[in-house]
Design a protein around this motif. Structure first.
Motif, mmCIF file in Angstrom:
data_model
loop_
_atom_site.group_PDB
_atom_site.id
_atom_site.type_symbol
_atom_site.label_atom_id
_atom_site.label_comp_id
_atom_site.label_asym_id
_atom_site.label_seq_id
_atom_site.Cartn_x
_atom_site.Cartn_y
_atom_site.Cartn_z
ATOM 1 N N ARG A 181 0.821 -1.212 0.000
ATOM 2 C CA ARG A 181 0.000 0.000 0.000
ATOM 3 C C ARG A 181 0.860 1.269 0.000
ATOM 4 O O ARG A 181 0.416 2.328 -0.446
ATOM 5 N N ASP B 252 -4.102 -6.279 -1.635
ATOM 6 C CA ASP B 252 -3.464 -4.980 -1.377
ATOM 7 C C ASP B 252 -2.465 -4.589 -2.454
ATOM 8 O O ASP B 252 -1.649 -3.687 -2.244
ATOM 9 N N GLY B 253 -2.494 -5.295 -3.585
ATOM 10 C CA GLY B 253 -1.675 -4.874 -4.707
ATOM 11 C C GLY B 253 -0.403 -5.664 -4.934
ATOM 12 O O GLY B 253 0.338 -5.373 -5.881
#
Length: 534
Positions: free
Chosen positions: A89, A123-124
């Motif tokens: 994040r 969350d990527g």
């Protein structure tokens, strides 16, 4: 003292000796700083600091055999998921390769690894569950790389035997991780766990980055060995719920600058598979080759901590050195019992270990000393460490065990450390070859020895023969205390003589094929099997 280049060539593999022209990683790198982190608690604490130091545009790459997203890295957290997700994040490029694993019902970690994948990708991050292995094989590498492209001097990596999973966060007291995994009842509710990881800085971090990128960029589908898994993943991908294929990695930063004295050689195992690994089309067995080269120089003491020590193929190399040099002694620390109970798990492992131990004892009667560990409450400690120190000169810490599976069949990652710094303490040249004792290797052996013997200093432990005598005396005293009904104070120390059970003839008949085919398979090309070499 030998010249640096001659010193390295005497102990470390040359590029030709690695025998894998398809990889670009160098024979070794100089100018590194290697620090052994004994116990999961010490490693996890350093890992939290390293990951929290990453910012936007930095890289966090990891490989793992088992990953539990809820594993707390410190008593009050963060968990693995929290630490890595927060990094993603913040704009850190988080990429992971975890073994797809087998069914949890067989005491593996398929669901845990899938959960780590899902949690981080929310969350990527991008996490690929990698099944590019031989049948019944695994990706066993344990690696975390933290890179700062704008300032490579801050780069750091961790490699060794410790997974990002339950049970690993133990410390020197060995009362176990409050978040345990299921293990044999012999280890209690919170199994004590002994393990070692290396913290690495310097040019070797760039080499480990290369190792990660080679696997990541492999064009073969990560589910190539599992058609059902491929179809499952493809369906989830169509639904937008699964990252099946690796995304391109960011441009690789330059290698970090030199920052310490250590030569580090990154060693690996890759089996021969089809489709072939582009970076190891015939496989790579540099771990096996690195060990066997170092063992040819052993004269006084080989110190081993190992989860298994199976396979006469491996024990043959140790036995050869023991036969050739009558001054050489072997100290081995192994688990008291296998991690999973039940005849079909225990008997094949006990059979393989028994064969190896018998071969070694016959090669050098009275010079092979095998111990297991317990904590001060008497609960056995599960030895998961994979450590070897030869004559206080060459030291290795990795994911590999002393068995045929680790040397030929699964993917493994290890680092051998050769410290040019001479240790001034006597004996200065225990092997008598002019190499001298080296600070890193000797300090690692002594740190582990002090813990196992309940010592606060190194008195009587520096000389190899005195070290062996101290181990034997401590183990015998503790064994006698138990045999005498535990009367009086418990003697100091945590090591006891390792007793392996005798298998019946019927048990040997059914355990032998299970051992050879399932527990300790062979991943070498046929030509090497026929030549009994690696």
């Amino acid at each position: 003292m030998p010249e640096p280049e001659d010193d390295a060539r005497a102990w470390l593999l040359t590029t030709a000796e690695r025998d894998n022209p398809a990889t670009a990683i160098p024979a070794w790198t100089a100018g590194n700083d290697a620090v052994p982190l004994v116990h999961g608690a010490a490693y996890f604490d350093r890992l939290v600091d390293a990951v929290e130091d990453l910012g936007p545009g930095d890289h966090l790459f990891f490989t793992d055999w088992r990953g539990d997203p809820d594993e707390k890295l410190r008593p009050d957290g963060p968990t693995v998921d929290e630490l890595f997700s927060r990094a993603a994040r913040r704009g850190v490029c988080v990429r992971g390769l975890v073994w797809r694993s087998h069914w949890d019902g067989l005491s593996f970690s398929k669901e845990q690894n899938a959960s780590l994948d899902r949690e981080l990708e929310e969350d990527g991050a991008v996490v690929v569950r990698d099944q590019r292995v031989r049948r019944l094989g695994s990706h066993h590498q344990k690696l975390v790389i933290c890179r700062h492209p704008q300032d490579p001097s801050r780069d750091i990596a961790f490699a060794g035997g410790i997974d990002l999973g339950h049970t690993r966060r133990d410390d020197a007291e060995h009362r176990g991780d409050p978040q345990p995994q299921d293990m044999s009842d012999a280890y209690g509710d919170t199994p004590p766990w002994h393990d070692v990881q290396l913290q690495l800085r310097g040019p070797v971090v760039g080499v480990l980055d290369d190792c990660f990128r080679e696997r990541w960029d492999d064009p073969t589908s990560p589910a190539s060995e599992n058609p059902v898994a491929w179809l499952h993943d493809k369906t989830l991908q169509w639904l937008g719920r699964n990252q099946m294929d690796a995304t391109p990695l960011p441009e690789q930063p330059p290698a970090p600058p030199e920052c310490g004295p250590h030569l580090v050689q990154t060693l690996r195992t890759y089996p021969k598979v089809w489709p072939a690994f582009p970076f190891a089309p015939e496989g790579e067995r540099s771990i096996a080759r690195g060990y066997t080269k170092a063992l040819t120089r052993a004269r006084r003491l080989v110190y081993l901590e190992d989860q298994y020590l199976w396979s006469t193929d491996i024990a043959d190399h140790l036995a050869s050195s023991l036969r050739e040099h009558e001054t050489l002694q072997l100290v081995v620390v192994v688990p008291r019992v296998p991690d999973q109970q039940g005849a079909f798990s225990e008997r094949p492992q006990q059979h393989g270990q028994g064969q190896a131990m018998e071969l070694l004892q016959e090669a050098a009667p009275g010079r092979v000393h095998v111990f297991d560990l317990e904590n001060h409450e008497g609960t056995p400690v599960y030895v998961h460490a994979k450590v070897c120190v030869v004559d206080d000169v060459w030291a290795e810490v990795g994911s590999d065990n002393m068995n045929r599976r680790s040397w030929t069949h699964d993917s493994e990652l290890s680092n051998a450390v050769l410290d040019p710094t001479q240790d001034p303490r006597e004996p200065r040249d225990p092997a008598g070859l002019g190499d001298g004792a080296r600070t890193f290797a000797r300090d690692l052996r002594l740190e582990l020895g002090r813990e196992h013997l309940d010592r606060t200093d190194d008195e009587g432990l520096l000389d190899p023969d005195e070290f062996v005598a101290a181990c034997v005396a401590t183990a015998d005293a503790l064994e006698a205390w138990y045999a005498g009904g535990r009367v009086g104070p418990r003697p100091p120390g945590r090591i006891r003589p390792h007793r392996r059970p005798e298998l019946t003839r019927v048990e040997q008949l059914w355990a032998t094929p299970l051992y050879r085919l399932v527990h300790d398979p062979d991943g070498r090309p046929l030509r090497l099997r026929r030549r009994h070499t690696f």
